[in-house]
Design a protein around this motif. Structure first.
Motif, PDB file in Angstrom:
ATOM      1  N   ASN A  84       0.813  -1.224   0.000  1.00 40.83           N
ATOM      2  CA  ASN A  84       0.000   0.000   0.000  1.00 40.83           C
ATOM      3  C   ASN A  84       0.843   1.269   0.000  1.00 40.83           C
ATOM      4  OD1 ASN A  84      -2.575  -1.246  -0.068  1.00 40.83           O
ATOM      5  ND2 ASN A  84      -2.465  -1.655   2.133  1.00 40.83           N
ATOM      6  N   THR A  85       1.969   1.235  -0.716  1.00 44.75           N
ATOM      7  CA  THR A  85       2.788   2.428  -0.936  1.00 44.75           C
ATOM      8  C   THR A  85       2.950   2.633  -2.438  1.00 44.75           C
ATOM      9  OG1 THR A  85       5.007   1.428  -1.097  1.00 44.75           O
ATOM     10  CG2 THR A  85       4.100   1.772   1.137  1.00 44.75           C
ATOM     11  N   PRO A  86       3.452   3.800  -2.863  1.00 48.46           N
ATOM     12  CA  PRO A  86       3.689   4.014  -4.294  1.00 48.46           C
ATOM     13  C   PRO A  86       4.933   3.291  -4.810  1.00 48.46           C
ATOM     14  CG  PRO A  86       3.470   6.099  -3.083  1.00 48.46           C
ATOM     15  CD  PRO A  86       3.659   5.027  -2.078  1.00 48.46           C
ATOM     16  N   GLY A 123       2.482  -3.998 -12.663  1.00 56.18           N
ATOM     17  CA  GLY A 123       1.158  -4.519 -12.343  1.00 56.18           C
ATOM     18  C   GLY A 123       0.983  -4.540 -10.837  1.00 56.18           C
ATOM     19  N   THR A 124      -0.161  -5.013 -10.396  1.00 54.60           N
ATOM     20  CA  THR A 124      -0.400  -5.147  -8.952  1.00 54.60           C
ATOM     21  C   THR A 124      -0.764  -6.589  -8.634  1.00 54.60           C
ATOM     22  OG1 THR A 124      -2.754  -4.552  -9.147  1.00 54.60           O
ATOM     23  CG2 THR A 124      -1.170  -2.771  -8.707  1.00 54.60           C
ATOM     24  N   ILE A 125      -0.389  -7.017  -7.444  1.00 54.13           N
ATOM     25  CA  ILE A 125      -0.767  -8.349  -6.983  1.00 54.13           C
ATOM     26  C   ILE A 125      -1.410  -8.236  -5.611  1.00 54.13           C
ATOM     27  CG2 ILE A 125       1.120  -9.414  -8.273  1.00 54.13           C
ATOM     28  CD1 ILE A 125       2.541  -9.888  -5.556  1.00 54.13           C
ATOM     29  N   ASP A 126      -2.175  -9.276  -5.267  1.00 55.72           N
ATOM     30  CA  ASP A 126      -2.775  -9.355  -3.949  1.00 55.72           C
ATOM     31  C   ASP A 126      -1.706  -9.659  -2.898  1.00 55.72           C
ATOM     32  OD1 ASP A 126      -5.147  -9.088  -5.335  1.00 55.72           O
ATOM     33  OD2 ASP A 126      -5.617 -11.231  -5.263  1.00 55.72           O
ATOM     34  N   ASP A 216      -4.015 -12.103  -8.574  1.00 61.20           N
ATOM     35  CA  ASP A 216      -4.803 -10.880  -8.728  1.00 61.20           C
ATOM     36  C   ASP A 216      -6.300 -11.145  -8.754  1.00 61.20           C
ATOM     37  OD1 ASP A 216      -4.937 -12.173 -11.131  1.00 61.20           O
ATOM     38  OD2 ASP A 216      -4.321 -10.471 -12.365  1.00 61.20           O
ATOM     39  N   ASP A 217      -6.735 -12.221  -8.070  1.00 67.61           N
ATOM     40  CA  ASP A 217      -8.162 -12.576  -8.118  1.00 67.61           C
ATOM     41  C   ASP A 217      -8.925 -12.188  -6.855  1.00 67.61           C
ATOM     42  OD1 ASP A 217      -7.017 -14.394  -6.425  1.00 67.61           O
ATOM     43  OD2 ASP A 217      -7.729 -16.185  -7.469  1.00 67.61           O
ATOM     44  N   GLY A 218      -8.241 -11.578  -5.886  1.00 62.87           N
ATOM     45  CA  GLY A 218      -8.926 -11.107  -4.687  1.00 62.87           C
ATOM     46  C   GLY A 218      -9.305 -12.187  -3.702  1.00 62.87           C
ATOM     47  N   VAL A 219      -8.785 -13.412  -3.885  1.00 63.49           N
ATOM     48  CA  VAL A 219      -9.044 -14.494  -2.932  1.00 63.49           C
ATOM     49  C   VAL A 219      -7.749 -15.253  -2.667  1.00 63.49           C
ATOM     50  CG1 VAL A 219     -11.464 -14.801  -3.577  1.00 63.49           C
ATOM     51  CG2 VAL A 219      -9.690 -16.148  -4.734  1.00 63.49           C
ATOM     52  N   LEU A 220      -7.750 -15.993  -1.570  1.00 65.17           N
ATOM     53  CA  LEU A 220      -6.667 -16.901  -1.230  1.00 65.17           C
ATOM     54  C   LEU A 220      -7.164 -18.326  -1.437  1.00 65.17           C
ATOM     55  CD1 LEU A 220      -5.600 -15.129   2.070  1.00 65.17           C
ATOM     56  CD2 LEU A 220      -4.334 -15.077  -0.089  1.00 65.17           C
ATOM     57  N   ASP A 221      -6.261 -19.214  -1.806  1.00 66.66           N
ATOM     58  CA  ASP A 221      -6.613 -20.618  -1.992  1.00 66.66           C
ATOM     59  C   ASP A 221      -6.078 -21.425  -0.820  1.00 66.66           C
ATOM     60  OD1 ASP A 221      -7.710 -21.094  -4.969  1.00 66.66           O
ATOM     61  OD2 ASP A 221      -6.268 -19.457  -4.975  1.00 66.66           O
ATOM     62  N   ILE A 222      -6.972 -22.118  -0.120  1.00 69.30           N
ATOM     63  CA  ILE A 222      -6.609 -22.881   1.072  1.00 69.30           C
ATOM     64  C   ILE A 222      -6.529 -24.351   0.691  1.00 69.30           C
ATOM     65  CG2 ILE A 222      -7.295 -23.537   3.413  1.00 69.30           C
ATOM     66  CD1 ILE A 222      -8.811 -20.412   2.033  1.00 69.30           C
ATOM     67  N   GLY A 223      -5.306 -24.876   0.661  1.00 69.22           N
ATOM     68  CA  GLY A 223      -5.090 -26.268   0.308  1.00 69.22           C
ATOM     69  C   GLY A 223      -4.869 -27.120   1.549  1.00 69.22           C
ATOM     70  N   GLY A 291      -4.711  -6.305  -4.696  1.00 69.37           N
ATOM     71  CA  GLY A 291      -3.921  -5.320  -5.428  1.00 69.37           C
ATOM     72  C   GLY A 291      -3.091  -4.402  -4.585  1.00 69.37           C
ATOM     73  N   ALA A 292      -2.598  -4.896  -3.438  1.00 69.98           N
ATOM     74  CA  ALA A 292      -1.937  -4.017  -2.473  1.00 69.98           C
ATOM     75  C   ALA A 292      -0.445  -3.819  -2.724  1.00 69.98           C
ATOM     76  CB  ALA A 292      -2.150  -4.561  -1.052  1.00 69.98           C
TER      77      ALA A 292
END
Length: 298
Positions: A84-86, A123-126, A216-223, A291-292
């Motif tokens: 969350n910084t530039p 780009g941005t990633i979660d 970049d899908d806004g969710v986490l995958d819990i395996g 996207g942080a």
């Protein structure tokens, strides 16, 4: 005032499998980094946590880009300060697994990695947050991955073969862990060999619990892989390598923006965070920050 981008390379001199090559990096940076675009500085880390200090200083001093030169652990230390910084993260993968870099498609070759930086494609990633102001970028979990990290740390020579050996040793020393998980409004009680919350699709070498995970899908995958007879391990390991996870009867996958691990054992559990070990005792809440983090990518 210079219009060039200010970029800081933070080099972990001891991570990964190409330590000697890292000594040549100042020469390679000078030769292949576009001097018309960048004004660069180079710093070598001296101890655990030093990369975080250097990254924070870069943010405070107005750098545009910070480059992590190391593995996933180095990325984690550096990117903690960039969320969350530039300021944009760049990666030159020099670790053992390089899970996040491999997911992003960043080449292991230094010249090619520098070319990605020269292209300045951002780009941005979660980002995953697993405690107050503590982040992970690839994956976090308990069970087998913890044992693998412990065994892998003992290897003087790093690479896929030593990683595979650590997996075998890790499995035969791991014990099922009884956990209670809250995800998507449901409480799951499991005796697990592996519990992993994934932002990226792998630990490294193309191996992971959530091969379809996206950054970049806004969710986490819990395996989750729950208890199974140990003699099944060689077959199930092959299933993981060829990405046929669903062939493992005790494998399950959940996608969610949040997850809670309820630690009712009143004792510390060891977890791995982007390939590094940590411990926690209280209930463990994880959430995604969409996207942080800004990242240079192909």
């Amino acid at each position: 005032m210079s219009s060039k981008k200010r970029i800081l390379f933070i080099i972990n001199p001891i991570s990964g499998i190409r330590k000697n090559e890292k000594q040549r990096l100042p020469f390679l940076i000078k030769k292949y980094l576009d001097q018309d675009i960048f004004e660069y500085s180079i710093r070598f880390t001296q101890s655990a946590g030093h990369a975080t200090e250097l990254s924070q200083e870069a943010v405070e001093n107005g750098y545009d880009i910070v480059v992590s030169v190391g593995g996933d652990g180095s990325v984690n230390e550096i990117a903690q300060c960039l969320v969350n910084t530039p300021v944009t993260l760049a990666i030159m993968p020099f670790g053992s697994g390089n899970g996040l870099a491999r997911h992003l498609g960043i080449p292991l070759n230094p010249k090619k990695a520098l070319n990605i930086i020269n292209q300045l494609k951002t780009g941005t990633i979660d980002v995953g947050m697993y405690a107050a102001d503590k982040y992970f970028f690839s994956n976090v979990g308990i069970g087998l991955a913890v044992n693998v990290v412990k065994w892998f740390e003992h290897h003087q020579v790093r690479g896929f073969l030593s990683y595979a050996l650590a997996v075998v040793r890790g499995f035969f020393s791991v014990k099922p862990i009884s956990i209670k998980i809250e995800v998507n409004g449901k409480i799951l009680e499991r005796d697990v060999y592996i519990f992993n919350i994934c932002n990226s699709n792998q630990y490294g070498y193309g191996v992971g619990l959530a091969p379809a995970a996206k950054l970049d899908d806004g969710v986490l995958d819990i395996g989750i892989i729950s208890y199974f007879p140990r003699w099944h391990f060689p077959l199930y390991a092959i299933f993981l390598l060829i990405k046929k996870h669903h062939w493992i009867p005790t494998y399950e996958l959940h996608s969610s923006a949040t997850c809670r691990l309820l630690n009712e054992q009143e004792k510390y559990l060891t977890l791995q965070v982007d390939g590094e070990l940590s411990r926690f005792k209280e209930n463990w809440e994880v959430k995604v920050l969409p996207g942080a983090l800004k990242v240079l990518m192909p």
